[in-house]
Design a protein around this motif. Structure first.
Motif, short mmCIF file in Angstrom:
data_model
loop_
_atom_site.label_atom_id
_atom_site.label_comp_id
_atom_site.label_asym_id
_atom_site.label_seq_id
_atom_site.Cartn_x
_atom_site.Cartn_y
_atom_site.Cartn_z
N PRO B 162 0.89 -1.33 0.10
CA PRO B 162 -0.17 -0.06 -0.03
C PRO B 162 0.93 1.41 -0.04
O PRO B 162 0.47 2.20 -0.69
N GLU B 163 2.11 1.19 0.74
CA GLU B 163 2.90 2.62 0.73
C GLU B 163 3.39 2.77 -0.43
O GLU B 163 3.56 3.74 -1.03
N ILE B 164 3.94 1.59 -1.30
CA ILE B 164 4.48 1.70 -2.65
C ILE B 164 3.46 2.26 -3.30
O ILE B 164 3.73 3.34 -4.26
N GLY B 165 2.28 1.89 -3.55
CA GLY B 165 1.22 2.33 -4.42
C GLY B 165 1.10 3.87 -4.03
O GLY B 165 1.03 4.65 -5.03
N GLN B 166 0.99 4.32 -2.89
CA GLN B 166 0.78 5.93 -2.55
C GLN B 166 1.94 6.60 -2.97
O GLN B 166 1.72 7.65 -3.80
N ARG B 167 2.95 5.81 -2.99
CA ARG B 167 4.30 6.65 -3.53
C ARG B 167 4.27 6.84 -5.04
O ARG B 167 4.82 7.99 -5.44
N LEU B 168 3.88 5.55 -5.63
CA LEU B 168 4.00 5.76 -6.99
C LEU B 168 2.62 6.27 -7.82
O LEU B 168 2.53 6.11 -9.19
N PHE B 169 1.72 6.59 -7.00
CA PHE B 169 0.51 6.97 -7.39
C PHE B 169 -0.25 5.77 -8.34
O PHE B 169 -0.70 5.80 -9.41
N ILE B 170 -0.10 4.52 -7.67
CA ILE B 170 -0.97 3.45 -8.50
C ILE B 170 -1.41 2.71 -7.43
O ILE B 170 -1.39 2.84 -6.34
N SER B 171 -2.24 1.70 -8.03
CA SER B 171 -3.07 0.89 -6.86
C SER B 171 -2.16 -0.24 -6.28
O SER B 171 -1.33 -0.62 -6.70
N THR B 172 -2.66 -0.68 -4.97
CA THR B 172 -2.06 -1.69 -4.36
C THR B 172 -1.92 -2.98 -5.22
O THR B 172 -0.86 -3.70 -5.31
N ALA B 173 -2.94 -3.23 -5.99
CA ALA B 173 -3.04 -4.38 -6.88
C ALA B 173 -1.97 -4.32 -8.02
O ALA B 173 -1.46 -5.36 -8.37
N THR B 174 -1.60 -3.19 -8.55
CA THR B 174 -0.70 -2.91 -9.60
C THR B 174 0.68 -3.37 -8.93
O THR B 174 1.51 -4.18 -9.31
N VAL B 175 0.75 -2.73 -7.68
CA VAL B 175 2.07 -3.10 -7.08
C VAL B 175 2.38 -4.46 -6.72
O VAL B 175 3.54 -5.31 -7.06
N ASP B 176 1.18 -5.20 -6.53
CA ASP B 176 1.28 -6.80 -6.24
C ASP B 176 1.64 -7.23 -7.57
O ASP B 176 2.46 -8.18 -7.37
N SER B 177 1.12 -7.14 -8.83
CA SER B 177 1.34 -7.41 -9.99
C SER B 177 3.01 -7.43 -10.18
O SER B 177 3.66 -8.39 -10.62
N HIS B 178 3.49 -6.29 -10.17
CA HIS B 178 4.87 -6.18 -10.26
C HIS B 178 5.78 -6.97 -9.17
O HIS B 178 6.74 -7.49 -9.78
N ARG B 179 5.39 -7.02 -8.11
CA ARG B 179 6.01 -7.50 -7.30
C ARG B 179 6.07 -9.28 -7.61
O ARG B 179 6.85 -9.78 -7.37
N LYS B 180 4.93 -9.73 -7.94
CA LYS B 180 4.97 -11.05 -8.48
C LYS B 180 5.82 -11.35 -9.61
O LYS B 180 6.67 -12.20 -9.72
N ASN B 181 5.65 -10.39 -10.60
CA ASN B 181 6.76 -10.46 -11.74
C ASN B 181 8.22 -10.56 -11.41
O ASN B 181 9.01 -11.21 -11.76
N ILE B 182 8.54 -9.68 -10.19
CA ILE B 182 9.90 -9.64 -10.07
C ILE B 182 10.26 -10.81 -9.38
O ILE B 182 11.38 -11.33 -9.36
N LEU B 183 9.29 -11.38 -8.54
CA LEU B 183 9.77 -12.76 -7.73
C LEU B 183 9.97 -13.71 -8.70
O LEU B 183 10.83 -14.67 -8.77
N THR B 184 9.23 -13.68 -9.84
CA THR B 184 9.45 -14.82 -11.07
C THR B 184 10.68 -14.72 -11.71
O THR B 184 11.36 -15.72 -11.71
N LYS B 185 10.75 -13.28 -11.85
CA LYS B 185 12.24 -12.81 -12.89
C LYS B 185 13.32 -13.61 -11.86
O LYS B 185 14.20 -13.94 -12.62
N PHE B 186 13.38 -13.34 -10.69
CA PHE B 186 14.61 -13.47 -9.84
C PHE B 186 14.54 -15.21 -9.43
O PHE B 186 15.44 -15.70 -8.81
N ASN B 187 13.32 -15.83 -9.65
CA ASN B 187 13.12 -16.99 -9.34
C ASN B 187 13.41 -17.40 -7.90
O ASN B 187 14.20 -18.50 -7.57
N VAL B 188 12.76 -16.51 -6.93
CA VAL B 188 12.83 -16.61 -5.75
C VAL B 188 11.38 -16.78 -4.89
O VAL B 188 10.40 -16.29 -5.58
#
Lengths: 204, 204
Positions: B162-188
């Motif tokens: 939620p804090e990241i969403g506020q900072r970047l002016f995007i919704s929490t759901a979007t942050v979550d999407s990015h986060r999931k993609n990052i985890l996938t890319k790093f394979n962790v």
DNA sequence: AATGGCATCCCCTAAAAAAGGGATTCATTT
DNA sequence: AAATGAATCCCTTTTTTAGGGGATGCCATT
């Protein structure tokens, strides 16, 4: 009085650089160099310098450990840590292991000479920037117990609390306790900030 | 043919070291050195070397950026990255910005000369260890989008979704999407392993 | 015109972590 | 003998992640 100088560093250009910078100094005798901990110890069996300039990152043993080994066998030798890293944790560890000073690799000729002179008098010498970080981070010192370090490393590997519990043969609740204590000690709110801080402070 | 050599490094001992190592080479002309990006650029306005040995960690601009700047203004100059760090991410970035080679600071005189010779022929040169890590980690390459890098940095700072969403002016759901993609890319599997891996790969 | 990559948003569920609280054993230090 | 600190365990509650699924515009390249 002539100061006998020895240098331990795995970077050939650094050895040559210091050699070049000090070759015109008449009261400094360059008695040799080593590029790893083993050959340093071998050299010391035959000849002892007054001062060793010692890199903290070496291929075999770390400079931190080598410092301790040399100091216990030859307490009279003054050891100056030589490093690119201006990290409070490294500086502290070297000093704890008996080093007399900490010289950053961007030091000028004057700094090197000052350092040798000061060290020979039995005093401590720090590069200006190193002294600054020591002062600035003086209250940031974080002391973890053995168990906490273990838990921290497993957290960094990506294990969850139940998994860590299994690995260490303790209950999840205990892992949670440790985790809370670690977070408190690092003064951070969550795992992400914890790992980030831990890496920067040299725990991982 | 005489090769004109220039060096950019903020460590005086390294400059002096290379100078000492190469002073007897008759086909290499040492035309000067700089200890930061600004004075390097200033020097180049009056005189251009054939080869620049460039440290990647400089006090003002990073060597990665300086490399790009020099290459766009003076494409004829060959740039060799000079570094203590044998990190695949650094090597790749320097090569992308137009460097012709990557030399580790523990290089021998022979390696330096080989490097200069090879580079002058228009070929690429890598320190043995650097070439190894390039090969070894060739499939580990992780490419993050701009947004993902932003999110990653904020995660490392300890912000929640939620804090990241506020900072970047995007919704929490979007942050979550990015986060999931990052985890996938790093394979962790979780944040802890993510931050650990991200630091080791040079993202943080 | 279509494909693919990027950024954006939404839903759901279950697991995990954060943040409070407290409690016990054991060894060492004072 | 008392105190301290480390390591162990337990409880509750709320928040945050992880992991599935999918959908929409937008832009550039094909």
């Amino acid at each position: 009085m002539i100061t006998k100088l020895f240098i331990v560093d795995d970077h050939y250009m650094v050895i040559e650089g210091i050699h070049a910078l000090l070759q015109n100094e008449k009261n400094i005798e360059w008695i040799g160099h080593a590029m790893n901990a083993d050959s340093c110890l071998a050299f010391l069996q035959h000849q002892q310098p007054d001062i060793i300039l010692m890199d903290i990152s070496l291929p075999d043993t770390s400079g931190i450990d080598l410092c301790k080994m040399v100091k216990t066998k030859y307490p009279a030798i003054h050891i100056v840590a030589l490093s690119t890293f201006n990290q409070q944790s490294f500086i502290k560890k070297m000093m704890e292991n008996g080093a007399s000073g900490y010289l950053l690799k961007n030091a000028s000729t004057k700094e090197i000479l000052d350092c040798i002179e000061t060290t020979m008098k039995g005093k401590s010498y720090f590069s200006f920037e190193a002294a600054q970080t020591l002062r600035y981070h003086s209250d940031d010192e974080i002391i973890l117990t053995l168990r906490e370090k273990e838990v921290l490393m497993l957290i960094a590997e990506g294990l969850t609390n139940p998994e860590i519990g299994q690995r260490l043969f303790i209950s999840t609740a205990t892992v949670d306790s440790h985790r809370k204590n670690i977070l408190t000690k690092f003064n951070v709110k969550n795992t992400a900030a914890l790992i980030h801080a831990a890496v920067k402070k040299g725990f991982l």
